[in-house]
Design a protein around this motif. Structure first.
Motif, PDB file in Angstrom:
ATOM      1  N   LEU A 150      50.443  -0.693  26.529  1.00 29.20           N
ATOM      2  CA  LEU A 150      50.185  -1.227  25.193  1.00 29.20           C
ATOM      3  C   LEU A 150      49.374  -2.518  25.251  1.00 29.20           C
ATOM      4  O   LEU A 150      48.531  -2.771  24.389  1.00 29.20           O
ATOM      5  CB  LEU A 150      51.507  -1.430  24.441  1.00 29.20           C
ATOM      6  N   ARG A 151      49.622  -3.326  26.289  1.00 31.90           N
ATOM      7  CA  ARG A 151      48.854  -4.585  26.375  1.00 31.90           C
ATOM      8  C   ARG A 151      47.376  -4.274  26.613  1.00 31.90           C
ATOM      9  O   ARG A 151      46.499  -4.892  26.033  1.00 31.90           O
ATOM     10  CB  ARG A 151      49.417  -5.481  27.481  1.00 31.90           C
ATOM     11  N   GLU A 152      47.117  -3.273  27.476  1.00 30.09           N
ATOM     12  CA  GLU A 152      45.709  -2.985  27.800  1.00 30.09           C
ATOM     13  C   GLU A 152      45.027  -2.099  26.765  1.00 30.09           C
ATOM     14  O   GLU A 152      43.849  -2.277  26.469  1.00 30.09           O
ATOM     15  CB  GLU A 152      45.613  -2.322  29.182  1.00 30.09           C
ATOM     16  N   HIS A 153      45.789  -1.127  26.230  1.00 31.19           N
ATOM     17  CA  HIS A 153      45.121  -0.125  25.376  1.00 31.19           C
ATOM     18  C   HIS A 153      45.474  -0.227  23.901  1.00 31.19           C
ATOM     19  O   HIS A 153      44.970   0.532  23.092  1.00 31.19           O
ATOM     20  CB  HIS A 153      45.438   1.286  25.872  1.00 31.19           C
ATOM     21  N   SER A 154      46.371  -1.134  23.525  1.00 34.43           N
ATOM     22  CA  SER A 154      46.712  -1.266  22.106  1.00 34.43           C
ATOM     23  C   SER A 154      46.240  -2.618  21.583  1.00 34.43           C
ATOM     24  O   SER A 154      45.140  -2.722  21.052  1.00 34.43           O
ATOM     25  CB  SER A 154      48.219  -1.085  21.905  1.00 34.43           C
ATOM     26  N   HIS A 155      47.016  -3.685  21.821  1.00 35.74           N
ATOM     27  CA  HIS A 155      46.625  -4.962  21.197  1.00 35.74           C
ATOM     28  C   HIS A 155      45.786  -5.857  22.099  1.00 35.74           C
ATOM     29  O   HIS A 155      45.176  -6.820  21.630  1.00 35.74           O
ATOM     30  CB  HIS A 155      47.864  -5.707  20.689  1.00 35.74           C
ATOM     31  N   GLY A 156      45.777  -5.609  23.411  1.00 41.14           N
ATOM     32  CA  GLY A 156      44.891  -6.358  24.314  1.00 41.14           C
ATOM     33  C   GLY A 156      45.313  -7.791  24.625  1.00 41.14           C
ATOM     34  O   GLY A 156      44.499  -8.591  25.097  1.00 41.14           O
ATOM     35  N   LYS A 157      46.585  -8.138  24.370  1.00 40.05           N
ATOM     36  CA  LYS A 157      47.035  -9.527  24.623  1.00 40.05           C
ATOM     37  C   LYS A 157      47.858  -9.590  25.911  1.00 40.05           C
ATOM     38  O   LYS A 157      48.536  -8.629  26.268  1.00 40.05           O
ATOM     39  CB  LYS A 157      47.903 -10.014  23.444  1.00 40.05           C
ATOM     40  N   ASP A 158      47.809 -10.763  26.589  1.00 41.51           N
ATOM     41  CA  ASP A 158      48.620 -10.896  27.817  1.00 41.51           C
ATOM     42  C   ASP A 158      49.985 -11.514  27.493  1.00 41.51           C
ATOM     43  O   ASP A 158      50.244 -11.934  26.365  1.00 41.51           O
ATOM     44  CB  ASP A 158      47.866 -11.703  28.885  1.00 41.51           C
ATOM     45  N   MET A 159      50.844 -11.605  28.512  1.00 41.00           N
ATOM     46  CA  MET A 159      52.217 -12.049  28.270  1.00 41.00           C
ATOM     47  C   MET A 159      52.287 -13.510  27.817  1.00 41.00           C
ATOM     48  O   MET A 159      53.177 -13.878  27.051  1.00 41.00           O
ATOM     49  CB  MET A 159      53.085 -11.845  29.536  1.00 41.00           C
ATOM     50  N   THR A 160      51.346 -14.332  28.286  1.00 38.46           N
ATOM     51  CA  THR A 160      51.370 -15.743  27.859  1.00 38.46           C
ATOM     52  C   THR A 160      51.093 -15.834  26.359  1.00 38.46           C
ATOM     53  O   THR A 160      51.787 -16.542  25.620  1.00 38.46           O
ATOM     54  CB  THR A 160      50.291 -16.551  28.638  1.00 38.46           C
ATOM     55  N   TYR A 161      50.104 -15.061  25.918  1.00 38.17           N
ATOM     56  CA  TYR A 161      49.781 -15.057  24.489  1.00 38.17           C
ATOM     57  C   TYR A 161      50.992 -14.565  23.690  1.00 38.17           C
ATOM     58  O   TYR A 161      51.366 -15.144  22.670  1.00 38.17           O
ATOM     59  CB  TYR A 161      48.558 -14.152  24.229  1.00 38.17           C
ATOM     60  N   ILE A 162      51.596 -13.478  24.200  1.00 36.91           N
ATOM     61  CA  ILE A 162      52.740 -12.882  23.481  1.00 36.91           C
ATOM     62  C   ILE A 162      53.869 -13.914  23.341  1.00 36.91           C
ATOM     63  O   ILE A 162      54.420 -14.120  22.257  1.00 36.91           O
ATOM     64  CB  ILE A 162      53.248 -11.614  24.222  1.00 36.91           C
ATOM     65  N   LYS A 163      54.150 -14.605  24.460  1.00 39.83           N
ATOM     66  CA  LYS A 163      55.259 -15.565  24.429  1.00 39.83           C
ATOM     67  C   LYS A 163      54.955 -16.710  23.447  1.00 39.83           C
ATOM     68  O   LYS A 163      55.791 -17.058  22.609  1.00 39.83           O
ATOM     69  CB  LYS A 163      55.505 -16.123  25.831  1.00 39.83           C
ATOM     70  N   ASN A 164      53.745 -17.255  23.521  1.00 36.17           N
ATOM     71  CA  ASN A 164      53.415 -18.387  22.649  1.00 36.17           C
ATOM     72  C   ASN A 164      53.453 -17.990  21.175  1.00 36.17           C
ATOM     73  O   ASN A 164      53.975 -18.722  20.331  1.00 36.17           O
ATOM     74  CB  ASN A 164      52.037 -18.967  23.011  1.00 36.17           C
ATOM     75  N   THR A 165      52.907 -16.807  20.881  1.00 29.73           N
ATOM     76  CA  THR A 165      52.913 -16.365  19.480  1.00 29.73           C
ATOM     77  C   THR A 165      54.346 -16.130  19.013  1.00 29.73           C
ATOM     78  O   THR A 165      54.724 -16.500  17.896  1.00 29.73           O
ATOM     79  CB  THR A 165      52.091 -15.071  19.319  1.00 29.73           C
ATOM     80  N   ALA A 166      55.142 -15.497  19.863  1.00 22.63           N
ATOM     81  CA  ALA A 166      56.535 -15.210  19.487  1.00 22.63           C
ATOM     82  C   ALA A 166      57.264 -16.510  19.153  1.00 22.63           C
ATOM     83  O   ALA A 166      57.959 -16.601  18.122  1.00 22.63           O
ATOM     84  CB  ALA A 166      57.244 -14.478  20.617  1.00 22.63           C
ATOM     85  N   LEU A 167      57.080 -17.533  19.978  1.00 21.70           N
ATOM     86  CA  LEU A 167      57.788 -18.797  19.739  1.00 21.70           C
ATOM     87  C   LEU A 167      57.332 -19.430  18.424  1.00 21.70           C
ATOM     88  O   LEU A 167      58.136 -19.952  17.651  1.00 21.70           O
ATOM     89  CB  LEU A 167      57.564 -19.762  20.916  1.00 21.70           C
ATOM     90  N   GLU A 168      56.021 -19.343  18.170  1.00 22.66           N
ATOM     91  CA  GLU A 168      55.486 -19.914  16.929  1.00 22.66           C
ATOM     92  C   GLU A 168      56.050 -19.169  15.704  1.00 22.66           C
ATOM     93  O   GLU A 168      56.487 -19.787  14.726  1.00 22.66           O
ATOM     94  CB  GLU A 168      53.953 -19.792  16.962  1.00 22.66           C
ATOM     95  N   VAL A 169      56.054 -17.835  15.774  1.00 21.10           N
ATOM     96  CA  VAL A 169      56.542 -17.027  14.642  1.00 21.10           C
ATOM     97  C   VAL A 169      58.031 -17.292  14.414  1.00 21.10           C
ATOM     98  O   VAL A 169      58.481 -17.468  13.268  1.00 21.10           O
ATOM     99  CB  VAL A 169      56.269 -15.518  14.892  1.00 21.10           C
ATOM    100  N   ILE A 170      58.782 -17.344  15.501  1.00 25.61           N
ATOM    101  CA  ILE A 170      60.238 -17.558  15.361  1.00 25.61           C
ATOM    102  C   ILE A 170      60.519 -18.909  14.696  1.00 25.61           C
ATOM    103  O   ILE A 170      61.318 -19.014  13.763  1.00 25.61           O
ATOM    104  CB  ILE A 170      60.930 -17.467  16.744  1.00 25.61           C
ATOM    105  N   GLU A 171      59.815 -19.922  15.164  1.00 23.55           N
ATOM    106  CA  GLU A 171      60.031 -21.246  14.590  1.00 23.55           C
ATOM    107  C   GLU A 171      59.719 -21.239  13.081  1.00 23.55           C
ATOM    108  O   GLU A 171      60.484 -21.747  12.264  1.00 23.55           O
ATOM    109  CB  GLU A 171      59.146 -22.266  15.316  1.00 23.55           C
ATOM    110  N   PHE A 172      58.606 -20.587  12.739  1.00 21.79           N
ATOM    111  CA  PHE A 172      58.200 -20.522  11.325  1.00 21.79           C
ATOM    112  C   PHE A 172      59.244 -19.778  10.486  1.00 21.79           C
ATOM    113  O   PHE A 172      59.675 -20.254   9.439  1.00 21.79           O
ATOM    114  CB  PHE A 172      56.829 -19.837  11.231  1.00 21.79           C
TER     115      PHE A 172
END
Ligand SMILES: N[C@@H](CCCC[NH3+])C(=O)O
Ligand SMILES: [Zn+2]
Length: 481
Positions: A150-172
């Protein structure tokens, strides 16, 4: 004197650190009253949540992804109200970012004032989260693919991006006072270190639940147990699980997840969802009532199951499968003579679930070559006809004979019983099944000739005659008296 021992809750101390929203977490531990208990009682299964699970019902999210599903607002409201009456803990809705109609439907369902909490399922992105928090939902279920596929063929994001976005969304989302779950997608084909690291990070910032999803339906119960058990040791928050049924394990996987310490299970009515769907609500209830009937009955209005399934089946234009858990047309039908006899004596002999718990009825199948005389006796009783045991046996032999020649219906069976009874009482020779074709009648004739030569048949005839004589004598005696 032994000191008082604090009773440990069934799910143990490993579950939940949030202690909010009635989680089976520390709040439950604190509220447990102190009791004197014997230190010698058996060690409990501290991990298992089989007796305290919660349902996240996703017919209005995962179910909308079923090939035949098209729910307008009216249909969504009917389904949401039915699920609420059933008593599901949460109702999950399609992302309001999916379309304008999805957004306004989401708002409308939030305004119904249901007991169930309303969740919406959104991508792990600030844009989606901002739309979702404005709809009036109680919580957001955030999801993002973590497997390399899914990272390569769906959304194209790496784990660092996923973690940072997740933390931002959770906080919000937390800042808006909403409940939040973070789930990986395709968890069973994701790297274990990646998974544990992101779950641990989101747990530390106070996510309410983490989610595991078997998105492609590849996991076996043992794999589920291992992953949930490992995760249970890493996070303190609740654990939600989501199982697709591609390889037939969706219910077993949900059960194993609970045994390993998961707290929430995703379901949909009839299992509808992507491809062949997810853990079905009814099948899951069947599994759980066998595991802990008291819990299931105390929490869910399971007599509503059939109505909800009929409603959804109708809306998505499918039939309820013949072998469906609980509500399939033959789910409580007993056919073989040996089974029927035992069931008529005591239903527990061949049933692990009581149909009455679900408002369903048990049937004994009378119309076949494998029926037995006890079943026929019971059917005759239902028809208000009484015969001797020898006559029931003879009548059953006639039914079996007919069922060897053609597929007989319950009406056929009833006709045979009635005509047989009539012949006995009035000493007539009415054909037992008058509507036979010429061909069938000929076959029956041949069978009759064969049977005449079987010693057991002669024996049976003798018993029937003796029996008739005995009855006639009794009758004479009682008339004389
Ligand atoms: N349908 C998605 C959703 C995952 C989130 C589970 N609550 C999947 O199977 O991966
Ligand atoms: Zn899914």
């Amino acid at each position: 004197m032994c000191p008082p021992v604090e009773e440990t809750p069934a799910n143990g101390q490993a579950n939940g650190t949030n202690g909010d929203n009635g989680h089976p977490g520390y709040s439950a531990v604190r509220s447990t009253p102190t009791k004197h208990v014997s230190p010698y009682q058996p060690v409990g299964d501290f991990l298992s949540n089989v007796s305290r699970f919660k349902i996240i019902e996703s017919t209005l999210r995962e179910g909308e992804q079923f090939a035949n599903a098209y729910f307008d607002l009216d249909a969504k409201i009917k389904i949401a109200k039915a699920l609420d009456e059933f008593g599901v803990d949460y109702i999950e809705l399609t992302s309001p970012a999916a379309s304008e109609q999805s957004r306004s439907d989401c708002e409308a369902i939030c305004k119904l004032g249901l007991k169930a909490k309303i969740l919406t399922h959104v991508r792990c992105s600030m844009a989606d989260a901002k739309i979702a928090v404005e709809t009036g939902v109680d919580g957001l279920d955030v999801v993002i693919g973590t497997s390399s596929y899914l990272r390569e063929h769906s959304h194209g994001k790496d784990m660092t991006y996923i973690k940072n976005t997740a933390l931002e969304v959770i906080e919000f989302v937390k800042s808006k006072g909403k409940e939040i779950r973070f789930s990986s997608e395709d968890s069973f084909r994701s790297d274990l270190v990646d998974l544990l690291s992101i779950y641990s990070a989101v747990d530390k910032v106070g996510v309410n639940r983490v989610g595991i999803a078997d998105t492609v339906g590849c996991a076996s119960p043992r794999q589920v147990y291992d992953l949930v058990r490992t995760l249970r040791g890493v996070v303190g928050c609740d654990i939600e699980t989501h199982f697709h049924n591609d390889s037939g394990c969706a219910i077993a996987n949900a059960y194993c997840a609970l045994e390993a310490g998961a707290t929430h299970v995703d379901t949909s009515v009839l299992g509808i969802g992507e491809r062949n769907g997810i853990t079905p609500l009814g099948g899951f209830m069947a599994r759980m009532i066998v595991a802990d009937r008291d819990y299931v009955l105390s929490k869910y209005n399971i007599k509503k199951l059939k109505d909800i399934e009929d409603l959804v089946a109708d809306l998505v234009e499918v039939n309820v499968p013949f072998n469906n858990y609980i509500t399939g047309f033959c789910a409580f039908t007993h056919k073989a003579g040996i089974h029927a006899k035992a069931i008529l004596n005591n239903p527990s002999t061949y049933e692990i679930i009581s149909p009455a718990d679900f408002g369903m009825s048990r049937y004994v199948h009378f119309a076949s070559r494998i029926t037995g005389w006890n079943a026929i006796k019971s059917r005759a009783d239902q028809l208000g006809l009484t015969m001797t045991d020898a006559e029931y046996k003879e009548c059953t032999a006639e039914i079996k004979k007919m069922a060897d020649i053609k597929k007989i219906t319950l009406d056929d069976t009833d006709a045979i019983i009635r005509n047989f009874h009539h012949n006995q009482v009035h000493n007539t020779n009415k054909p037992l099944l008058p509507d036979l074709t010429k061909d069938e009648a000929e076959k029956l004739n041949q069978v009759d000739q064969k049977i005449e030569s079987v010693p057991e048949k002669r024996q049976l005839d003798a018993t029937v005659e003796a029996d008739a004589e005995d009855r006639a004598n009794k009758k004479t005696r009682s008339t004389a008296a």
